[in-house]
Design a protein around this motif. Structure first.
Motif, short mmCIF file in Angstrom:
data_model
loop_
_atom_site.label_atom_id
_atom_site.label_comp_id
_atom_site.label_asym_id
_atom_site.label_seq_id
_atom_site.Cartn_x
_atom_site.Cartn_y
_atom_site.Cartn_z
N PHE A 131 59.88 39.48 137.79
CA PHE A 131 59.95 40.79 137.43
C PHE A 131 59.30 41.67 138.73
CE2 PHE A 131 58.66 44.93 135.86
CZ PHE A 131 59.56 45.23 135.20
N GLU A 132 58.33 41.34 139.37
CA GLU A 132 57.55 42.14 140.31
C GLU A 132 58.28 41.61 141.80
OE1 GLU A 132 53.38 41.09 139.95
OE2 GLU A 132 53.32 42.33 138.21
N GLU A 133 58.76 40.46 141.87
CA GLU A 133 59.43 40.20 143.09
C GLU A 133 60.82 40.62 143.17
OE1 GLU A 133 59.15 36.17 143.74
OE2 GLU A 133 57.00 36.32 144.27
N THR A 158 65.28 48.90 140.07
CA THR A 158 64.76 49.80 138.99
C THR A 158 64.03 48.39 137.74
OG1 THR A 158 66.91 49.52 137.81
CG2 THR A 158 66.74 51.30 139.24
N ALA A 159 63.69 49.12 136.65
CA ALA A 159 63.41 48.25 135.51
C ALA A 159 64.76 47.33 135.17
CB ALA A 159 62.89 49.09 134.55
N SER A 160 65.92 47.79 135.06
CA SER A 160 66.93 47.18 134.86
C SER A 160 67.22 46.01 135.64
CB SER A 160 68.15 48.26 134.87
OG SER A 160 69.38 47.36 134.33
N ASP A 161 66.96 46.24 136.93
CA ASP A 161 67.30 45.09 137.91
C ASP A 161 66.31 44.04 137.67
OD1 ASP A 161 69.61 46.85 139.00
OD2 ASP A 161 68.03 47.76 140.39
N ARG A 162 65.14 44.48 137.30
CA ARG A 162 63.93 43.62 137.29
C ARG A 162 64.16 42.81 136.18
NH1 ARG A 162 59.27 45.08 140.68
NH2 ARG A 162 60.10 46.93 142.08
N ILE A 163 64.48 43.31 135.19
CA ILE A 163 64.89 42.52 133.87
C ILE A 163 66.00 41.60 134.08
CG2 ILE A 163 65.72 42.47 131.52
CD1 ILE A 163 62.72 43.48 131.69
N ILE A 218 52.86 34.17 133.57
CA ILE A 218 52.84 34.39 135.38
C ILE A 218 54.15 34.39 135.94
CG2 ILE A 218 51.95 33.50 137.60
CD1 ILE A 218 49.14 32.84 135.73
N GLN A 219 54.98 33.34 135.64
CA GLN A 219 56.36 33.21 136.11
C GLN A 219 57.02 34.39 135.81
OE1 GLN A 219 57.41 30.47 138.07
NE2 GLN A 219 58.74 32.02 138.47
#
Length: 193
Positions: free
Chosen positions: A74-76, A80-85, A68-69
């Motif tokens: 990731f969601e907050e 992009t996906a890269s930024d979220r990773i 969940i963490q």
């Protein structure tokens, strides 16, 4: 209000969680867990037939909160996906800056049980890592990452490697560097729109 069997079991798992994560599973006795939980050893063994079962329950109790963490980080994150990773790695770096941080409990426990691959806790650790990899696969695929299963596995390897390096060096620069590599990897596999 009388205590229920579920309350007692939960207190035992919480006590085991605190002690196992802080000191490791081999360093913590069943007596110490019973004492911290405020139960007798007999009561502990009523709920868990062995220390091995309690160690597995400890990891199972960490599974969903950890997933969940990761999902929340990731969601907050914006972008992009890269930024979220990258956000996942940055948040781990912040958490690792605390004196209470002792690394990945799943990896530490599995390493203590290296000579018992069939141990229920090793299976729980493997199951958690598999779920993390599957969640990452799904999350980055939704953001246009090609070959998502392969990229997710590589990101998990970067995470786990950074966890290990941070424990050896006591330096969050390793997770930050791994985060940069993971973000670059995800970016290079993202479809252009």
């Amino acid at each position: 209000m009388p205590r229920t069997s579920v309350d007692t079991r939960d207190r035992i798992v919480k006590a085991a969680n605190a002690l196992f994560y802080r000191f490791g599973i081999r360093a913590v006795s069943v007596d110490a867990i019973a004492h911290k939980a405020g139960v007798t050893k007999k009561s502990l063994y009523y709920h868990f037939k062995s220390k091995d079962d309690l160690v597995a329950a400890y990891l199972v109790s960490r599974d969903q909160p950890n997933l969940i963490q990761f999902r929340r980080w990731f969601e907050e994150a914006d972008g992009t996906a890269s930024d979220r990773i990258g956000s996942i790695f940055r948040n781990i770096a912040m958490a690792a800056g605390s004196r209470k941080w002792k690394g990945c409990g799943f990896l530490r426990t599995a390493s203590e049980l290296i000579d018992t691959p069939g141990h229920p806790a090793v299976k729980a650790a493997s199951n958690h890592k598999r779920k993390l990899e599957q969640w990452l696969t799904d999350a980055i695929r939704e953001h246009g990452v090609e070959e998502a299963p392969r990229i997710a596995r590589q990101v998990v390897l970067l995470l786990d490697g950074a966890f290990s390096a941070m424990l050896v060096h006591y330096d969050t620069a390793y997770i930050e560097c791994a985060g940069e590599a993971a973000a670059t990897l995800v970016q290079s596999a993202t479809k252009s729109v």
